[in-house]
Design a protein around this motif. Structure first.
Motif, PDB file in Angstrom:
ATOM      1  N   UNK A   1       0.611  -0.018  -3.642  1.00  0.00           N
ATOM      2  CA  UNK A   1       1.267   0.769  -2.865  1.00  0.00           C
ATOM      3  C   UNK A   1       1.073   2.185  -3.082  1.00  0.00           C
ATOM      4  N   UNK A   2       0.850   3.033  -2.058  1.00  0.00           N
ATOM      5  CA  UNK A   2       0.513   4.415  -2.159  1.00  0.00           C
ATOM      6  C   UNK A   2       1.292   5.186  -1.073  1.00  0.00           C
ATOM      7  N   UNK A   3       1.473   6.442  -1.216  1.00  0.00           N
ATOM      8  CA  UNK A   3       2.382   7.323  -0.467  1.00  0.00           C
ATOM      9  C   UNK A   3       1.511   8.328   0.414  1.00  0.00           C
ATOM     10  N   UNK A   4       1.553   8.433   1.595  1.00  0.00           N
ATOM     11  CA  UNK A   4       0.716   9.438   2.357  1.00  0.00           C
ATOM     12  C   UNK A   4       1.761  10.254   3.262  1.00  0.00           C
ATOM     13  N   UNK A   5       1.500  11.666   3.483  1.00  0.00           N
ATOM     14  CA  UNK A   5       2.178  12.602   4.023  1.00  0.00           C
ATOM     15  C   UNK A   5       1.535  12.762   5.310  1.00  0.00           C
ATOM     16  N   UNK A   6       2.399  12.327   6.505  1.00  0.00           N
ATOM     17  CA  UNK A   6       1.788  12.589   7.774  1.00  0.00           C
ATOM     18  C   UNK A   6       2.775  13.054   8.770  1.00  0.00           C
ATOM     19  N   UNK A   7       2.065  13.568   9.718  1.00  0.00           N
ATOM     20  CA  UNK A   7       3.027  14.144  10.850  1.00  0.00           C
ATOM     21  C   UNK A   7       3.703  12.823  11.657  1.00  0.00           C
ATOM     22  N   UNK A   8       4.899  13.154  12.106  1.00  0.00           N
ATOM     23  CA  UNK A   8       5.266  11.895  12.871  1.00  0.00           C
ATOM     24  C   UNK A   8       4.605  11.185  13.854  1.00  0.00           C
ATOM     25  N   UNK A   9       3.847  12.296  14.610  1.00  0.00           N
ATOM     26  CA  UNK A   9       2.884  11.881  15.808  1.00  0.00           C
ATOM     27  C   UNK A   9       1.676  11.128  15.583  1.00  0.00           C
ATOM     28  N   UNK A  10       1.363  11.347  14.159  1.00  0.00           N
ATOM     29  CA  UNK A  10      -0.111  10.854  13.681  1.00  0.00           C
ATOM     30  C   UNK A  10      -0.253   9.212  13.688  1.00  0.00           C
ATOM     31  N   UNK A  11      -0.840   8.653  14.065  1.00  0.00           N
ATOM     32  CA  UNK A  11      -1.198   7.201  14.221  1.00  0.00           C
ATOM     33  C   UNK A  11      -1.302   6.813  12.514  1.00  0.00           C
ATOM     34  N   UNK A  12      -0.464   5.399  12.495  1.00  0.00           N
ATOM     35  CA  UNK A  12      -0.669   5.070  11.086  1.00  0.00           C
ATOM     36  C   UNK A  12      -2.198   4.647  10.611  1.00  0.00           C
ATOM     37  N   UNK A  13      -2.256   4.986   9.204  1.00  0.00           N
ATOM     38  CA  UNK A  13      -3.458   4.901   8.722  1.00  0.00           C
ATOM     39  C   UNK A  13      -4.037   3.228   8.682  1.00  0.00           C
ATOM     40  N   UNK A  14      -5.372   3.059   8.729  1.00  0.00           N
ATOM     41  CA  UNK A  14      -5.890   1.712   9.204  1.00  0.00           C
ATOM     42  C   UNK A  14      -6.710   1.320   7.814  1.00  0.00           C
ATOM     43  N   UNK A  15      -7.213   2.491   7.104  1.00  0.00           N
ATOM     44  CA  UNK A  15      -8.039   2.090   5.783  1.00  0.00           C
ATOM     45  C   UNK A  15      -7.501   2.928   4.780  1.00  0.00           C
ATOM     46  N   UNK A  16      -7.466   2.256   3.479  1.00  0.00           N
ATOM     47  CA  UNK A  16      -7.117   3.029   2.322  1.00  0.00           C
ATOM     48  C   UNK A  16      -7.895   4.284   1.919  1.00  0.00           C
ATOM     49  N   UNK A  17      -7.518   5.453   1.661  1.00  0.00           N
ATOM     50  CA  UNK A  17      -8.302   6.632   1.547  1.00  0.00           C
ATOM     51  C   UNK A  17      -9.166   6.470  -0.076  1.00  0.00           C
ATOM     52  N   UNK A  18      -8.709   5.629  -0.897  1.00  0.00           N
ATOM     53  CA  UNK A  18      -9.179   5.460  -1.982  1.00  0.00           C
ATOM     54  C   UNK A  18     -10.492   4.298  -1.878  1.00  0.00           C
ATOM     55  N   UNK A  19     -10.216   3.229  -1.456  1.00  0.00           N
ATOM     56  CA  UNK A  19     -11.234   2.271  -1.382  1.00  0.00           C
ATOM     57  C   UNK A  19     -11.597   1.941  -0.068  1.00  0.00           C
ATOM     58  N   UNK A  20     -11.165   2.343   0.952  1.00  0.00           N
ATOM     59  CA  UNK A  20     -11.561   1.996   2.438  1.00  0.00           C
ATOM     60  C   UNK A  20     -11.169   0.528   3.047  1.00  0.00           C
ATOM     61  N   UNK A  21     -10.455  -0.045   2.071  1.00  0.00           N
ATOM     62  CA  UNK A  21      -9.820  -1.425   2.761  1.00  0.00           C
ATOM     63  C   UNK A  21      -8.576  -1.180   3.470  1.00  0.00           C
ATOM     64  N   UNK A  22      -8.410  -2.402   4.032  1.00  0.00           N
ATOM     65  CA  UNK A  22      -7.314  -2.224   5.288  1.00  0.00           C
ATOM     66  C   UNK A  22      -5.870  -2.213   4.758  1.00  0.00           C
ATOM     67  N   UNK A  23      -5.111  -1.318   5.068  1.00  0.00           N
ATOM     68  CA  UNK A  23      -3.620  -1.258   4.698  1.00  0.00           C
ATOM     69  C   UNK A  23      -2.716  -1.326   5.804  1.00  0.00           C
ATOM     70  N   UNK A  24      -1.692  -1.487   5.589  1.00  0.00           N
ATOM     71  CA  UNK A  24      -0.228  -1.696   6.513  1.00  0.00           C
ATOM     72  C   UNK A  24       0.675  -0.796   6.002  1.00  0.00           C
ATOM     73  N   UNK A  25       1.389  -0.397   7.089  1.00  0.00           N
ATOM     74  CA  UNK A  25       2.688   0.673   6.405  1.00  0.00           C
ATOM     75  C   UNK A  25       3.834  -0.330   6.028  1.00  0.00           C
TER      76      UNK A  25
END
Length: 73
Positions: free
Chosen positions: A13-37
């Motif tokens: 689990x990791x935290x990501x600061x994003x705008x409310x209008x930004x789409x959810x992340x699809x890839x992990x910023x560290x390893x590039x693997x799939x993620x879900x919110x």
């Protein structure tokens, strides 16, 4: 900006600061693997200004009338 929690199969689990209008992340910023919110656990509200109680924003006229009524009772 709100902070969202994501879960990666490899990194955890990791935290990501994003705008409310930004789409959810699809890839992990560290390893590039799939993620879900995920739903966050530490949700807190910070009140930075006055006015959250009914007595804080009363006019002087209201306060004077309240004093008169309390004396009359």
């Amino acid at each position: 900006m709100p902070v969202y929690e994501y879960k990666c199969a490899k990194c955890g689990i990791f935290e990501q600061e994003q705008r409310i209008t930004a789409p959810p992340l699809e890839k992990c910023p560290t390893c590039g693997g799939p993620v879900h919110r995920v739903i966050g656990h530490n949700i807190s509200v910070i009140y930075k200004a006055g006015g959250f109680y009914t007595t804080e924003n009363r006019s002087q006229e209201y306060k004077d009338k309240a004093k008169e009524e309390s004396k009359a009772s």
